[in-house]
Write an enzyme that holds these catalytic residues in place. Sequence first.
Site, PDB file in Angstrom:
ATOM      1  N   ASP A 226       0.792  -1.226   0.000  1.00  0.00           N
ATOM      2  CA  ASP A 226       0.000   0.000   0.000  1.00  0.00           C
ATOM      3  C   ASP A 226       0.829   1.284   0.000  1.00  0.00           C
ATOM      4  O   ASP A 226       0.394   2.308   0.515  1.00  0.00           O
ATOM      5  CB  ASP A 226      -0.919   0.016   1.224  1.00  0.00           C
ATOM      6  CG  ASP A 226      -0.174  -0.282   2.529  1.00  0.00           C
ATOM      7  OD1 ASP A 226       1.061  -0.059   2.581  1.00  0.00           O
ATOM      8  OD2 ASP A 226      -0.812  -0.741   3.492  1.00  0.00           O
TER       9      ASP A 226
ATOM     10  N   GLU B 265      -0.477  -9.198  -0.822  1.00  0.00           N
ATOM     11  CA  GLU B 265      -1.089  -8.623   0.376  1.00  0.00           C
ATOM     12  C   GLU B 265      -2.239  -7.697  -0.026  1.00  0.00           C
ATOM     13  O   GLU B 265      -2.366  -6.564   0.420  1.00  0.00           O
ATOM     14  CB  GLU B 265      -0.072  -7.889   1.261  1.00  0.00           C
ATOM     15  CG  GLU B 265      -0.574  -7.676   2.684  1.00  0.00           C
ATOM     16  CD  GLU B 265       0.420  -6.945   3.567  1.00  0.00           C
ATOM     17  OE1 GLU B 265       1.064  -7.620   4.387  1.00  0.00           O
ATOM     18  OE2 GLU B 265       0.546  -5.708   3.440  1.00  0.00           O
TER      19      GLU B 265
ATOM     20  N   GLU C 111      -1.975   5.072   3.043  1.00  0.00           N
ATOM     21  CA  GLU C 111      -1.953   3.656   2.638  1.00  0.00           C
ATOM     22  C   GLU C 111      -3.332   3.108   2.276  1.00  0.00           C
ATOM     23  O   GLU C 111      -3.468   2.305   1.344  1.00  0.00           O
ATOM     24  CB  GLU C 111      -1.320   2.813   3.744  1.00  0.00           C
ATOM     25  CG  GLU C 111       0.175   2.998   3.909  1.00  0.00           C
ATOM     26  CD  GLU C 111       0.546   4.172   4.795  1.00  0.00           C
ATOM     27  OE1 GLU C 111       1.757   4.393   5.003  1.00  0.00           O
ATOM     28  OE2 GLU C 111      -0.371   4.880   5.293  1.00  0.00           O
TER      29      GLU C 111
ATOM     30  N   HIS D 131       6.022   4.854  14.667  1.00  0.00           N
ATOM     31  CA  HIS D 131       6.460   5.709  13.562  1.00  0.00           C
ATOM     32  C   HIS D 131       5.362   6.201  12.646  1.00  0.00           C
ATOM     33  O   HIS D 131       5.612   7.045  11.796  1.00  0.00           O
ATOM     34  CB  HIS D 131       7.470   4.939  12.692  1.00  0.00           C
ATOM     35  CG  HIS D 131       6.822   3.855  11.879  1.00  0.00           C
ATOM     36  ND1 HIS D 131       6.548   2.622  12.384  1.00  0.00           N
ATOM     37  CD2 HIS D 131       6.378   3.850  10.597  1.00  0.00           C
ATOM     38  CE1 HIS D 131       5.976   1.876  11.457  1.00  0.00           C
ATOM     39  NE2 HIS D 131       5.848   2.590  10.363  1.00  0.00           N
TER      40      HIS D 131
ATOM     41  N   ARG E 169       2.587   7.852  10.354  1.00  0.00           N
ATOM     42  CA  ARG E 169       2.301   9.255  10.041  1.00  0.00           C
ATOM     43  C   ARG E 169       1.059   9.744  10.778  1.00  0.00           C
ATOM     44  O   ARG E 169       1.029  10.853  11.307  1.00  0.00           O
ATOM     45  CB  ARG E 169       2.116   9.401   8.524  1.00  0.00           C
ATOM     46  CG  ARG E 169       1.877  10.818   8.059  1.00  0.00           C
ATOM     47  CD  ARG E 169       1.725  10.878   6.542  1.00  0.00           C
ATOM     48  NE  ARG E 169       3.003  10.754   5.841  1.00  0.00           N
ATOM     49  CZ  ARG E 169       3.395   9.674   5.187  1.00  0.00           C
ATOM     50  NH1 ARG E 169       2.635   8.595   5.159  1.00  0.00           N
ATOM     51  NH2 ARG E 169       4.556   9.635   4.558  1.00  0.00           N
TER      52      ARG E 169
ATOM     53  N   HIS F  66      12.688   5.247  14.738  1.00  0.00           N
ATOM     54  CA  HIS F  66      12.511   5.538  13.323  1.00  0.00           C
ATOM     55  C   HIS F  66      13.381   6.725  12.917  1.00  0.00           C
ATOM     56  O   HIS F  66      13.773   7.546  13.748  1.00  0.00           O
ATOM     57  CB  HIS F  66      11.035   5.847  13.043  1.00  0.00           C
ATOM     58  CG  HIS F  66      10.652   5.756  11.612  1.00  0.00           C
ATOM     59  ND1 HIS F  66      10.654   6.841  10.776  1.00  0.00           N
ATOM     60  CD2 HIS F  66      10.253   4.703  10.853  1.00  0.00           C
ATOM     61  CE1 HIS F  66      10.268   6.466   9.563  1.00  0.00           C
ATOM     62  NE2 HIS F  66      10.017   5.180   9.581  1.00  0.00           N
TER      63      HIS F  66
END
Length: 367
Positions: free
Chosen positions: A95, A117, A131, A204, A206, A237
């Site tokens: 994604d 996936e 995503e 991490h 967003r 990260h």
Amino acid sequence: MSKLMFVFGTRPEFIKLYPVIMEARRRSHDVVVVNTGQHREMLDQLLDEMGMAADFNLKIMTQQQTLADILARTLSPLDQVVAQVKPDHLFVHGDTSTTLAGSLIALYRQVPLSHVEAGLRTFNKYSPYPEEMNRQLTGVLTDYHFTPTEVTRGNLEREGKDPSRIFVVGNSAIDMLRYTVRDDYTHPVLDEVGDRKLVLITVHRRENISELGQMFSAINDVAERYAETHRLVYPIHMNPVVRRAADEYLTSSNIRVIEPLGTTDFHNILSRSHLVMTDSGGIQEEAPSLGKPVLVLRDTTERPEGVAAGTLRLVGTGREDIVREAARLLDDPEEYQRMATIANPYGDGTTSQQIMDVMDKVIADAG
């Protein structure tokens, strides 16, 4: 044999495509590997670690690139590569912006597209962002959907995808563990943990950036509360916003903040952990196969099968909620054991073989 092109640009994509690439090579297909370079240092490190060189590296990454930058800088170079190579089939994973770009170029060049996936959904346009829409848009363009579970198959069928083109194969993240986890593994972090139990942290995403204060404060609370019995390890990260927040909120001496780990190191430390607290997607699949309970530090997850099975617990990003759910597992051995011994709903490590079985049949039928 057919010419199969695999397009990826981030470390998680490569982790899950690597076993499929290796299986395709084992079956003597002509494999072409394209790295867009959406991520640079961590992905390059992983390619070196696994002894694989990309046939094409587009090197699109720039400092502080936007989502529009990533897509724009990928499309034209990738189009040129596909035009040059003329693959019989193109594979994308998951994604990311690279996934979406690869899907668009497969359409433009009329190359059959396989999505590994496929079918993960939250049905929330902005969670995870971007995503969720990357994978929905990719799904519209896909010819062959390789989906992890019956739940994800159902998502695709409800969207009107052709059931004969949907294949439930598990998740190739489980396959990757065969290449990485070793019985004789050692690491200085494990030596430092010693007799205490290791709690592994990854944060991490967003969409969680605005919640980092709450999340890190909760992690700090857990570290202080269990200092005598547990040691928290956080491979941080690269995102500078995450790093600044960690510096501000992770003040406990019982939290070991380390630089990002290579995949082999991470998988082996994961296999020796006691509990995982994460907002990552892939770890939700990997950790249960190693018998590790996972607290998912997110408000939504596109992996509801793990929540339903009980291998994952969706706890959100609130400070009190995170501390309460961590304590529930760390204080109650029976509750911990119950969660740790549930079968992983994401497969048995044969995903790459199943994908290539389908591909071999598709190729044979095409004549």
